[in-house]
Write a protein that holds these residues in place. Structure first.
Motif, PDB file in Angstrom:
ATOM      1  N   UNK A   1      16.869  -6.578  10.987  1.00  0.00           N
ATOM      2  CA  UNK A   1      17.167  -6.052   9.791  1.00  0.00           C
ATOM      3  C   UNK A   1      16.203  -4.765   9.558  1.00  0.00           C
ATOM      4  N   UNK A   2      15.251  -5.109  10.297  1.00  0.00           N
ATOM      5  CA  UNK A   2      13.857  -4.091   9.951  1.00  0.00           C
ATOM      6  C   UNK A   2      14.239  -2.783  10.713  1.00  0.00           C
ATOM      7  N   UNK A   3      15.098  -2.983  11.585  1.00  0.00           N
ATOM      8  CA  UNK A   3      15.407  -1.731  12.311  1.00  0.00           C
ATOM      9  C   UNK A   3      16.221  -0.584  11.422  1.00  0.00           C
ATOM     10  N   UNK A   4      16.552  -1.081  10.359  1.00  0.00           N
ATOM     11  CA  UNK A   4      17.264  -0.168   9.378  1.00  0.00           C
ATOM     12  C   UNK A   4      16.263   0.523   8.447  1.00  0.00           C
ATOM     13  N   UNK A   5      14.927  -0.232   8.232  1.00  0.00           N
ATOM     14  CA  UNK A   5      14.031   0.117   7.343  1.00  0.00           C
ATOM     15  C   UNK A   5      12.959   1.264   7.908  1.00  0.00           C
ATOM     16  N   UNK A   6      13.471   2.280   8.568  1.00  0.00           N
ATOM     17  CA  UNK A   6      12.768   3.478   8.997  1.00  0.00           C
ATOM     18  C   UNK A   6      12.901   4.750   8.121  1.00  0.00           C
ATOM     19  N   UNK A   7      14.062   4.763   7.510  1.00  0.00           N
ATOM     20  CA  UNK A   7      14.206   5.862   6.758  1.00  0.00           C
ATOM     21  C   UNK A   7      13.341   6.026   5.355  1.00  0.00           C
TER      22      UNK A   7
ATOM     23  N   UNK B   1       5.753  -2.044   9.430  1.00  0.00           N
ATOM     24  CA  UNK B   1       6.061  -3.524   8.818  1.00  0.00           C
ATOM     25  C   UNK B   1       4.838  -4.202   9.305  1.00  0.00           C
ATOM     26  N   UNK B   2       3.903  -5.118   8.523  1.00  0.00           N
ATOM     27  CA  UNK B   2       3.109  -5.754   8.947  1.00  0.00           C
ATOM     28  C   UNK B   2       2.935  -7.349   8.216  1.00  0.00           C
TER      29      UNK B   2
ATOM     30  N   UNK C   1       4.987  -7.168   4.573  1.00  0.00           N
ATOM     31  CA  UNK C   1       4.995  -5.808   3.809  1.00  0.00           C
ATOM     32  C   UNK C   1       4.975  -4.605   4.538  1.00  0.00           C
ATOM     33  N   UNK C   2       4.965  -3.437   3.935  1.00  0.00           N
ATOM     34  CA  UNK C   2       5.164  -2.521   4.776  1.00  0.00           C
ATOM     35  C   UNK C   2       4.098  -1.378   4.293  1.00  0.00           C
ATOM     36  N   UNK C   3       3.816  -0.294   5.038  1.00  0.00           N
ATOM     37  CA  UNK C   3       3.037   0.953   4.929  1.00  0.00           C
ATOM     38  C   UNK C   3       3.735   2.049   5.169  1.00  0.00           C
ATOM     39  N   UNK C   4       3.739   3.119   4.156  1.00  0.00           N
ATOM     40  CA  UNK C   4       4.310   4.312   4.469  1.00  0.00           C
ATOM     41  C   UNK C   4       3.115   5.207   4.847  1.00  0.00           C
TER      42      UNK C   4
ATOM     43  N   UNK D   1      -1.837   5.089  -2.638  1.00  0.00           N
ATOM     44  CA  UNK D   1      -3.215   5.387  -2.198  1.00  0.00           C
ATOM     45  C   UNK D   1      -3.459   6.783  -1.792  1.00  0.00           C
ATOM     46  N   UNK D   2      -2.857   7.632  -2.104  1.00  0.00           N
ATOM     47  CA  UNK D   2      -3.113   9.203  -1.627  1.00  0.00           C
ATOM     48  C   UNK D   2      -2.130   9.601  -0.676  1.00  0.00           C
ATOM     49  N   UNK D   3      -2.862   8.994   0.519  1.00  0.00           N
ATOM     50  CA  UNK D   3      -2.143   9.328   1.670  1.00  0.00           C
ATOM     51  C   UNK D   3      -1.274   8.374   2.308  1.00  0.00           C
ATOM     52  N   UNK D   4      -1.152   7.200   1.686  1.00  0.00           N
ATOM     53  CA  UNK D   4      -0.176   6.252   2.163  1.00  0.00           C
ATOM     54  C   UNK D   4       0.439   5.310   0.889  1.00  0.00           C
ATOM     55  N   UNK D   5       1.241   4.579   1.152  1.00  0.00           N
ATOM     56  CA  UNK D   5       2.155   3.880   0.143  1.00  0.00           C
ATOM     57  C   UNK D   5       2.241   2.449   0.758  1.00  0.00           C
ATOM     58  N   UNK D   6       1.858   1.246  -0.162  1.00  0.00           N
ATOM     59  CA  UNK D   6       1.968  -0.027   0.222  1.00  0.00           C
ATOM     60  C   UNK D   6       3.050  -0.377  -0.589  1.00  0.00           C
ATOM     61  N   UNK D   7       4.038  -1.149   0.357  1.00  0.00           N
ATOM     62  CA  UNK D   7       5.276  -1.834  -0.217  1.00  0.00           C
ATOM     63  C   UNK D   7       5.003  -3.363  -0.028  1.00  0.00           C
ATOM     64  N   UNK D   8       5.347  -4.263  -1.121  1.00  0.00           N
ATOM     65  CA  UNK D   8       5.209  -5.576  -1.037  1.00  0.00           C
ATOM     66  C   UNK D   8       6.526  -6.085  -1.579  1.00  0.00           C
TER      67      UNK D   8
END
Length: 571
Positions: free
Chosen positions: A158-164, A266-267, A251-254, A222-229
Motif C-alpha cells: 500500500x505504501x507504493x501509493x504514498x509517494x505523491x 516511510x520509516x 511514520x513518514x518524513x517529507x 520543521x522548516x525543511x521537513x515535515x513529519x507525519x505520524x
C-alpha cells in the motif's frame, strides 16, 4: 502529503491550464434530462447536536470535545489564498510559514487549492484496496503463517501509493464517501467522525473479509521537513477462518520541502498481528542512507506464537516484496526465496497531472444516474474538489473558503451550546484490549437502498435513464457455510460483525428452543464448554438463516449456523 511546500521551491511559473469558462457549472448533480445542477452546499453536511462522550485520553491525544488552539484564521494574504498558481517568490512565502515550525500545518491551516489534489482524505483511505488481491490470496491459504505472509505483503504494497506530494482535501465533519468495487468484490463506506483530531473511519465488507481502517494523522513542520505520524487502528477479519488481524502503519518524513528536490520516505516498524494464533510480523521500514540503493527498503520476520522466525521478508515498499520461508527446527533452513508482490507500472498516458493512475481516477467517477443517488455529504460532490478537478482554481478557492467559513460557524454554534459532534454511522466504545473500537451501524447502506429505489422508480419510464450505471454490490454473496465456526474478538453488540447485514435480529435463550440435529459432533463438543448460549433468527429478503448457538467467553464469540446461508439478497 502537501504540495504546499513543493510550491515554495518552484522556480518556473506554473503553466496556465486549458480551463473552461468560469461561469460553467461544474460536474455536480444532473437532472435526468442531462442538465447539470450545482449541488446545494448550504446544507450538505448535517450538524447533529448529540454528544460523543468517549475520550481519546488513552491514546495520549486530545479529547474530541476539548477546546483546541487552532490556526484556522492563519492565512497567506489575499494575493496568495486567491491565486490560481503558486507564487515564485519563496522568500515572501517563507516569512508567512516560518511561524508554523513545530506546529501541525496540515490540519490547522487553510491552504490555497493549488497545494491540493482533487481527492479527499476519505478517498485516499481506500487506496490500499488497490491491492485487495493479496487479502483474497491470504484467505485461500491453509497455513496461518502463509496467510500472515500475504497480509503483511498487502500492508507493505500500500505504501507504493504514498509517494505523491499533493495534499488531499481535509474532509468536513460528517462528510462521507462510498465505493463499490467495479468487479463486485467488496463495498466500502467512510465517514469523517472527528475534526480535532481529524479522524475518518472506513468500513469495507466482502464475501471474503471485513476490514475497518481508521485514518488519524498528525504532522509537524520543521522548516525543511515535515513529519507525519499515523495513530489509527486497522482491523481485518478473514471470514473463512474467523481470524482477527490488526496493524498500525509506520511514520513518514517529507524531505527537502524548502531546499532541494522533495521526496518522501516511510520509516519505523509495521507490526501485523494475528490475534487468534499469536503469530505476528515485524517489518522495519529502514531510513535512507547516503546512497540511492538504500532508499525504500523493508526487512523483517514473521514469528510464530513461540517467537520463532518462520519467514524472512525483504524488499522495497514501492517495487516488490520477497519472502524466504524457514524450517521450524533449530537449523532454520530456507526453502528458497519467492516474490509475493511486485508493483505493476501503468503506462504514462494513464496518469493525470496529479499522478493519479486509472484506479485512483476511478474513485471520482460518476454517471448522471449515480450522482442522482449519492448523498450531498459524499466527497465526490464537494464543489471545491470538483472545480479543482476541472482546473478552475479560482472558483475552487472561493468555494473552499465558503465551505470552511460555514464549518467554522457550525463549530462556534456547537461550542456555544456545549455540544460535541456525534457521528451518524459510527459509534465509539471502550475496549479493554484496544482502548476503543468503532462500531458501524449499517444504516448508510439501508438509506442508500431507499435512495436507489426512489430514483429508479422516478425515472423508470425515462428512456435515457440506465439503472445499470448505478453501482450495486450483491449482498447475497455474503453467505456463511452451514458448518462454519467463526470466532470474533469483538463485542456481541459490535454491528461491524456480519450480523449487521441482517434485516432483523432477536435473541432467545438456547435452552428454550430445541437444538438442531444438523450440528456436527465437533461443533457439539465446542458448544459443551460454553457458559452462555443464545439462539438468534435472522430474516432476509429471499432466504432465512438460523444461528444455532453463540459461545461467549471473555475474549471472543463463536457463531454456529444451521442453515445453508445467511445474508440479505441484492437488488
Amino acid at each position: 502529503m502537501s504540495n504546499f511546500f513543493k510550491k515554495l521551491v518552484k522556480k518556473d511559473g506554473t503553466p496556465k491550464s486549458s480551463r473552461k469558462s468560469k461561469s460553467e457549472t461544474p460536474a455536480g448533480k444532473y437532472d435526468m434530462n442531462g442538465h447539470q445542477v450545482v449541488p446545494d452546499t448550504s446544507s450538505s453536511y448535517s450538524d447533529d447536536s448529540n454528544s460523543l462522550s468517549d475520550s481519546y485520553d488513552k491514546r495520549g491525544e486530545p479529547n474530541m470535545g476539548e477546546q483546541i488552539d487552532t490556526l484556522d484564521d492563519y492565512n497567506f494574504g489575499n494575493e496568495i489564498s486567491d491565486a490560481e498558481s503558486a507564487p515564485e517568490d519563496k522568500k515572501s512565502l517563507w516569512k508567512k510559514v516560518g511561524g508554523l515550525v513545530g506546529k501541525d500545518p496540515m490540519s490547522l491551516v487553510s491552504l490555497p487549492v493549488y497545494f491540493f489534489e482533487p481527492l479527499t482524505v476519505l478517498e485516499c483511505q481506500l487506496e490500499p484496496l488497490r491491492f485487495v488481491e493479496l487479502i483474497e490470496k491470504a484467505s485461500t491459504c491453509s497455513d496461518s503463517i502463509d496467510r500472515l505472509m500475504y497480509l503483511t505483503s498487502f500492508n507493505i504494497a500500500v505504501f507504493s501509493s504514498y509517494t505523491r506530494t499533493a495534499k488531499p482535501f481535509n474532509p468536513l465533519l460528517g462528510e462521507t464517501f462510498e465505493y463499490i468495487d467495479k468487479q463486485g468484490r467488496y463495498k466500502s463506506f467512510c465517514e469523517q467522525v472527528s475534526h480535532h483530531p481529524p479522524i475518518g473511519i472506513a468500513q469495507t465488507t466482502s464475501e471474503i473479509f471485513d476490514l475497518q481502517q481508521e485514518s488519524w494523522i498528525t504532522t509537524k513542520f520543521w522548516g525543511n521537513s515535515l513529519d507525519v505520524f499515523s495513530h489509527g487502528q486497522n482491523h481485518l477479519y478473514l471470514n473463512s477462518t474467523g481470524e482477527h488481524f490488526t496493524w498500525k502503519v509506520p511514520s513518514a518524513i517529507c524531505h527537502n520541502i524548502i531546499f532541494g528536490k522533495m521526496w518522501i520516505e516511510h520509516y519505523g516498524d509495521l507490526i501485523v498481528e494475528n490475534h487468534n494464533t499469536g503469530e505476528k510480523a515485524i517489518i522495519n521500514f529502514q531510513k535512507s542512507g547516503w546512497f540511492e540503493g538504500t532508499q525504500r527498503k523493508v526487512q523483517g520476520e514473521i514469528l510464530d506464537s513461540k517467537g520463532n522466525a518462520r519467514v524472512i521478508i525483504n524488499g522495497k515498499w514501492d517495487k516488490y516484496v520477497k519472502a524466504k520461508k524457514l524450517s521450524g527446527g533449530p537449523s532454520r533452513k530456507s526453502t528458497g526465496e519467492i516474490t509475493i508482490w511486485e508493483a505493476t507500472i501503468e503506462p504514462p498516458e494513464n496518469f493525470n497531472k496529479w499522478k493519479h493512475g486509472k484506479w485512483i481516477q476511478g474513485l471520482n467517477e460518476m454517471s448522471k444516474e449515480y450522482q442522482a443517488v449519492l448523498p450531498s455529504s459524499d466527497s465526490r460532490v464537494r464543489l471545491d474538489r470538483i472545480y479543482l478537478e476541472r482546473e478552475e482554481n479560482k472558483l475552487a478557492n472561493k468555494e473552499k473558503n465558503k465551505i470552511e467559513e460555514r464549518e467554522r460557524e457550525k463549530r462556534k454554534t456547537r461550542e456555544s451550546r456545549k455540544e460535541v459532534w456525534k457521528p451518524n454511522y459510527f459509534s465509539k466504545r471502550e475496549d479493554s484490549k484496544y482502548g476503543y473500537r468503532w462500531d458501524f451501524n449499517g444504516k448508510y447502506w439501508d438509506e442508500r437502498d431507499k435512495r436507489v429505489d426512489s430514483v429508479v422508480d422516478k425515472f423508470k419510464n425515462d428512456p435515457n435513464f440506465d439503472s445499470n450505471k448505478i453501482p450495486e454490490y450483491d449482498d447475497s454473496k455474503l453467505n456463511i457455510s452451514v458448518k462454519s465456526v467463526r470466532k470474533f474478538s469483538r463485542d456481541l453488540s459490535n454491528s461491524s460483525t456480519p450480523t449487521q447485514l441482517k434485516r432483523s435480529f432477536s435473541k432467545l435463550k438456547l435452552e428454550e428452543q430445541p437444538q438442531s440435529q444438523s450440528i456436527t459432533p465437533m461443533i457439539k463438543k465446542e458448544l459443551s464448554s460454553s457458559t452462555v448460549d443464545h439462539e438468534e433468527t435472522f430474516y432476509s429478503e429471499s432466504n432465512e438463516a438460523k444461528l444455532e448457538s453463540i459461545k461467549e467467553d471473555a475474549n471472543s464469540h463463536t457463531y454456529i449456523y444451521s442453515s445453508p446461508s445467511i445474508g440479505h439478497s441484492g437488488r
